[in-house]
Design an enzyme around this catalytic site. Structure first.
Site, PDB file in Angstrom:
ATOM      1  N   SER A  49    -156.297 -22.084 -30.087  1.00 56.28           N
ATOM      2  CA  SER A  49    -155.567 -23.406 -30.334  1.00 56.28           C
ATOM      3  C   SER A  49    -154.308 -23.505 -31.050  1.00 56.28           C
ATOM      4  O   SER A  49    -153.536 -24.205 -30.728  1.00 56.28           O
ATOM      5  CB  SER A  49    -156.562 -23.982 -31.223  1.00 56.28           C
ATOM      6  OG  SER A  49    -157.019 -23.342 -32.291  1.00 56.28           O
ATOM      7  N   GLU A  50    -154.019 -22.375 -31.945  1.00 55.41           N
ATOM      8  CA  GLU A  50    -152.618 -22.157 -32.471  1.00 55.41           C
ATOM      9  C   GLU A  50    -152.109 -20.819 -32.504  1.00 55.41           C
ATOM     10  O   GLU A  50    -152.890 -19.856 -32.712  1.00 55.41           O
ATOM     11  CB  GLU A  50    -152.746 -22.997 -33.848  1.00 55.41           C
ATOM     12  CG  GLU A  50    -152.369 -24.375 -33.689  1.00 55.41           C
ATOM     13  CD  GLU A  50    -153.811 -25.244 -33.894  1.00 55.41           C
ATOM     14  OE1 GLU A  50    -153.747 -26.500 -33.739  1.00 55.41           O
ATOM     15  OE2 GLU A  50    -154.820 -24.594 -33.920  1.00 55.41           O
ATOM     16  N   THR A  51    -150.797 -20.655 -32.310  1.00 54.70           N
ATOM     17  CA  THR A  51    -150.291 -19.277 -32.653  1.00 54.70           C
ATOM     18  C   THR A  51    -149.014 -19.784 -33.647  1.00 54.70           C
ATOM     19  O   THR A  51    -148.424 -20.737 -33.582  1.00 54.70           O
ATOM     20  CB  THR A  51    -149.722 -18.761 -31.284  1.00 54.70           C
ATOM     21  OG1 THR A  51    -150.928 -18.542 -30.668  1.00 54.70           O
ATOM     22  CG2 THR A  51    -149.133 -17.279 -31.793  1.00 54.70           C
TER      23      THR A  51
END
Length: 282
Positions: A49-51
Site C-alpha cells: 500500500s505504501e513505499t
C-alpha cells in the site's frame, strides 16, 4: 541519470503485535539522488500500500524528510508509513533531536511522532477538508458499497491529504459485510466505520478502500483513523481514547489506538516491528 547503488532497506509491520498480521511498509533509508520516476517504479514493484523514501530535511525543525508512494502515486501524508518509517529510522541507529519525539517533514508539513519507551504515535495533521459529503458523492459510495441510505448513520470528509471520506454505519458487522464494487468509484478514497458490541478490546471496526491510488483495500490505515478520530471525538461520538480493529477481511489483525489530549490533539499509535533488514540496489 543516477547510477544504481546499494542502499539500506527495511520492511516494517505496523499496527499488529501478531507477526505479519499488520500493514507492511517498505522503507528505503537513503533516498538521496532518486527521482520521482525511480521512487514510483519501486512502489509499483513492491505492490505494498505504501513505499517510503527517507531524505535529508529541508528545515532544521525536522529530523528527516519522507516521500510516500502508493503503487499509483505519491501521497502528501499517510499514517502507517509515518510510524513504520520512524521505526526503521530509529532501528538503523539514528537519533532524533529530542528523545521523546521525532519530527517528520512530508508533503503535508511537519508531523510529530511521539515516543513513549518503545511505543510510537503520530499527531493527526489538520484536515484539509471536512464537513458532510455532498449528496451525489454520498450516493455513489452507497451504491458502490451495496448498502441503503438508511444504513448510513452519518458521513464526513476526513481528508488530511489522501482525500478520505467515511460513512458511519450502525455496527462493525455491517462494515465487515461490505462487498464494495470499486469499479463504480475508481477515483475514491473512502471507508466505513461501525461500532463493535462483541469484540473485547476494540470499540470500532474500520475498512478503507483506495482505488484512486491502486490499493483496493488497505489492511490498516493510520491517516483515515486520524481524520476519523478528529471527527468522532470532536462530536462526542467516540470517547477520548478508543481502539480500532482493521484488516480482518484480509486475514490481518491490526489494532489502532486513538487518543486525544486535553488540547484536542489526536494521536494515532500501534505496534511497529521491523520484519526485514537489508539492502536494495536502486
Amino acid at each position: 541519470m543516477t547510477l544504481p547503488r546499494t542502499r539500506a532497506f527495511a520492511q516494517v509491520d505496523v499496527f499488529s503485535t501478531l507477526a505479519f498480521h499488520g500493514n507492511p511498509v517498505a522503507v528505503v533509508l537513503d533516498g538521496t539522488g532518486l527521482d520521482e520516476q525511480d521512487m514510483q517504479g519501486l512502489a509499483r514493484w513492491t505492490n505494498l500500500s505504501e513505499t517510503t523514501f527517507v531524505l535529508p530535511p529541508t528545515t532544521e525543525d525536522a529530523d528527516y524528510r519522507l516521500r510516500i508512494f502508493t503503487p499509483g502515486g505519491e501521497l502528501p501524508f499517510a499514517g502507517h508509513p509515518t510510524l513504520g518509517s520512524a521505526r526503521a529510522w530509529l532501528d538503523a541507529g539514528h537519533t532524533p533531536r529530542r528523545a521523546d519525539r521525532i519530527v517528520q517533514e512530508c508533503g503535508a508539513g511537519l508531523v510529530i511522532v511521539r515516543r513513549d519507551q518503545d511505543a510510537l504515535a503520530f499527531a493527526a495533521p489538520p484536515r484539509v477538508r471536512d464537513g458532510a459529503l455532498d449528496e451525489a458523492y454520498l450516493q455513489r459510495l452507497i451504491t458502490a458499497f451495496g448498502i441503503t441510505r438508511e444504513q448510513v448513520l452519518d458521513h464526513q470528509w476526513v481528508d488530511n491529504g489522501p482525500g478520505w471520506a467515511v460513512l458511519r454505519l450502525a455496527s462493525a458487522r455491517e462494515v465487515l459485510a461490505l462487498e464494495p464494487d470499486l469499479s463504480l468509484i475508481p477515483d475514491a478514497m473512502a471507508g466505513a466505520i461501525g461500532a463493535h458490541d462483541d469484540n473485547a478490546g476494540h470499540d470500532f471496526e474500520l475498512r478503507t478502500f483506495a482505488p484512486a491510488v491502486g490499493v483496493p483495500e488497505d489492511p490498516a490505515c493510520g491517516s483515515m483513523n486520524a481524520g476519523v478520530g478528529q471527527w468522532l471525538i470532536s462530536t462526542g461520538t467516540a470517547p477520548t481514547a478508543y481502539r480500532v480493529s482493521q484488516g480482518s477481511r484480509l486475514g490481518r489483525a491490526a489494532s489502532i489506538e486513538v487518543t486525544a489530549d486535553g488540547d484536542g490533539t489526536v494521536w494515532v499509535g500501534g505496534a511497529t516491528t521491523v520484519a526485514i533488514r537489508g539492502t536494495i540496489t536502486l
